[in-house]
Design a protein around this motif. Structure first.
Motif, PDB file in Angstrom:
ATOM      1  N   THR A  50      -1.171   1.931   2.446  1.00 37.12           N
ATOM      2  CA  THR A  50      -0.564   2.860   3.405  1.00 37.12           C
ATOM      3  C   THR A  50       0.911   2.541   3.617  1.00 37.12           C
ATOM      4  O   THR A  50       1.761   3.441   3.656  1.00 37.12           O
ATOM      5  N   TRP A  55      -6.278  -1.305   2.116  1.00 38.38           N
ATOM      6  CA  TRP A  55      -5.929   0.024   2.640  1.00 38.38           C
ATOM      7  C   TRP A  55      -4.614  -0.014   3.407  1.00 38.38           C
ATOM      8  O   TRP A  55      -3.761   0.865   3.253  1.00 38.38           O
ATOM      9  N   TRP A  68      -0.634   5.708  -4.689  1.00 36.62           N
ATOM     10  CA  TRP A  68      -0.284   5.472  -3.293  1.00 36.62           C
ATOM     11  C   TRP A  68       1.213   5.222  -3.127  1.00 36.62           C
ATOM     12  O   TRP A  68       1.666   4.891  -2.041  1.00 36.62           O
ATOM     13  N   ASP A  88      -5.285   3.315  -6.685  1.00 44.31           N
ATOM     14  CA  ASP A  88      -6.575   2.816  -6.219  1.00 44.31           C
ATOM     15  C   ASP A  88      -7.604   2.922  -7.350  1.00 44.31           C
ATOM     16  O   ASP A  88      -7.264   3.287  -8.479  1.00 44.31           O
ATOM     17  N   TRP A 139      -9.975  -3.464   4.040  1.00 49.35           N
ATOM     18  CA  TRP A 139      -9.066  -2.967   5.090  1.00 49.35           C
ATOM     19  C   TRP A 139      -7.643  -3.462   4.853  1.00 49.35           C
ATOM     20  O   TRP A 139      -6.676  -2.733   5.076  1.00 49.35           O
TER      21      TRP A 139
END
Length: 421
Positions: free
Chosen positions: A379, A375, A84, A78, A372
């Motif tokens: 994830t 993200w 991640w 990020d 979003w």
């Protein structure tokens, strides 16, 4: 009876491999290339099966292994440089087992072809015009260095000169006339910048809103440079499209600097270094789709015939396989029938390879629009990377099927028998 003379336009991956194999079949080959012999630019690429079989047969695998970047995997980060998900070389990683810089690969291929007395390379040379007769192709070649022109005759001409193929335009017409460019809705740039400690050993990719990506990849452990890729998904960026059309490198850089202005992570460093990068290249990503790959004694190969776009990951594979098949068919039919057989064998394979994954939506899924979406993607990557580590730790990978791709018949056994004779 004298050997047939073949002109290959383009000393890239496809052109050099084709020259190598045509020489094995006793053709006299001339390869013209617009750039200088020592030019070594380009992006990172990998070689997988079945294309790997072709380079093994060329006897250059050891030399290619010596040129590997050494990239150990892929790290999704990020804007604060937090990881991640790290994907080591293997099944799920963008990093292949045989990862090379394009310039290193073409150098090895050029040297392999150039060892044959049947092959002549002419750098800084372009094709200016051509005229086909019943049994020859008459070509005007210009040396870009001293501006001299000479006229030569060839039995066949192969255009392996990329997406914006000059050969294709001379023989078949402009891309507008052919309607052969199919936009994939993205602009990209790649170049090199001075290496810093954090650039090794993983490639690192960071997403930004509005479908922008910055991807940094190591060139080699001992190299002083790092390779950079900028990708922006957008149907139209007027300033960039105009700069691309004009071939104005400074305006291209300025357009990307504006697009990536104010972003975090390594962006300020990259934008600053980009302005001085000598090997900067930018273009709108397109696919090339033609109804036919040849006309009489002229045939197209590689991106000139079927550019799949980087989103498929198939460009290098198709270049290698296509060169092998074309050389094979010319050895069997030393006339234009070879071009028909070449296209017959390859057409469906190429069309399948041109399909962008997930029904064409893969770029939009993996390069999200919103914070979003970014993200959510991060994830998912984190969960997948954990799952992969668990599978590796528990040795469950041994129970999974081998996903090595090898779905095209190169007809190697027959080719080896022909060469033995």
């Amino acid at each position: 009876m004298p050997s047939e003379r073949i002109l290959i336009c383009g000393a890239g991956v496809a052109g050099s491999i084709l020259a190598f194999w045509l020489a094995k079949h006793d053709f006299q080959v001339v390869v013209v290339e617009r750039s200088k012999a020592e030019q070594k630019a380009g992006q990172g690429i990998e070689i997988e099966e079945p294309a790997l079989k072709v380079v093994k047969l060329m006897g250059i695998l050891d030399k290619l292994n010596e040129k590997k970047t050494g990239e150990m995997g892929f790290d999704l980060v990020d804007q604060q440089s937090r990881s991640w998900g790290i994907f080591e070389v293997g099944r799920m990683s963008p990093t292949g087992a045989l990862e090379l810089m394009r310039g290193d690969l073409t150098e090895v291929l050029y040297k392999a072809a150039d060892e044959s007395a049947n092959v002549t390379f002419q750098f800084e040379t372009t094709i200016q015009s051509l005229r086909q007769t019943q049994d020859k192709v008459i070509v005007d070649l210009e040396n870009r260095n001293n501006k001299t022109t000479k006229v030569e005759e060839f039995d066949f001409v192969v255009g392996a000169d990329g997406v914006n193929s000059r050969t294709r335009q001379l023989v078949m017409g402009s891309p507008e006339k052919l309607n052969c460019f199919k936009s994939v809705g993205a602009f990209n740039a790649y170049f090199s910048i001075p290496k810093e400690d954090q650039d090794w050993p993983y490639s690192r990719l960071c997403h930004f809103t509005d479908r922008r990506v910055l991807w940094m990849r190591p060139v080699g452990k001992e190299s002083k440079m790092t390779s950079v890729y900028l990708i922006h998904l957008h149907d139209d960026i007027p300033t960039l499209r105009q700069a691309n059309a004009a071939g104005d490198r400074l305006k291209q850089k300025e357009a990307f600097a504006e697009l990536y202005s104010g972003l975090g992570w390594e962006t300020p460093r990259v934008m600053e270094q980009m302005m001085g990068a000598e090997n900067f290249y930018s273009d709108e990503l397109v696919q090339v789709k033609l109804q036919k790959w040849s006309q009489h004694r002229v045939v197209l190969l590689g991106d000139a015939a079927w550019a799949p776009s980087p989103f498929t990951g198939e460009g290098n594979q198709l270049a290698i396989i296509g060169a092998w098949v074309l050389a094979q068919e010319l050895s069997r039919n030393r006339n234009s029938v070879a071009f028909e057989m070449y296209e017959k064998r390859l057409r469906s394979y190429v069309e399948n390879a041109q399909r962008i994954p997930l029904g064409g939506y893969a770029p939009y899924i993996f390069i999200p629009q919103t914070i979003w979406g970014i993200w959510l993607l991060r994830t998912i990557f984190r969960l997948v990377s954990w799952a992969i580590r668990f599978i590796s730790w528990t040795n469950l990978a041994r129970m999974l099927p081998d996903q090595q791709r090898d779905d095209f018949d190169l007809e190697i056994e027959e080719a080896e028998a022909e060469l033995a004779r």
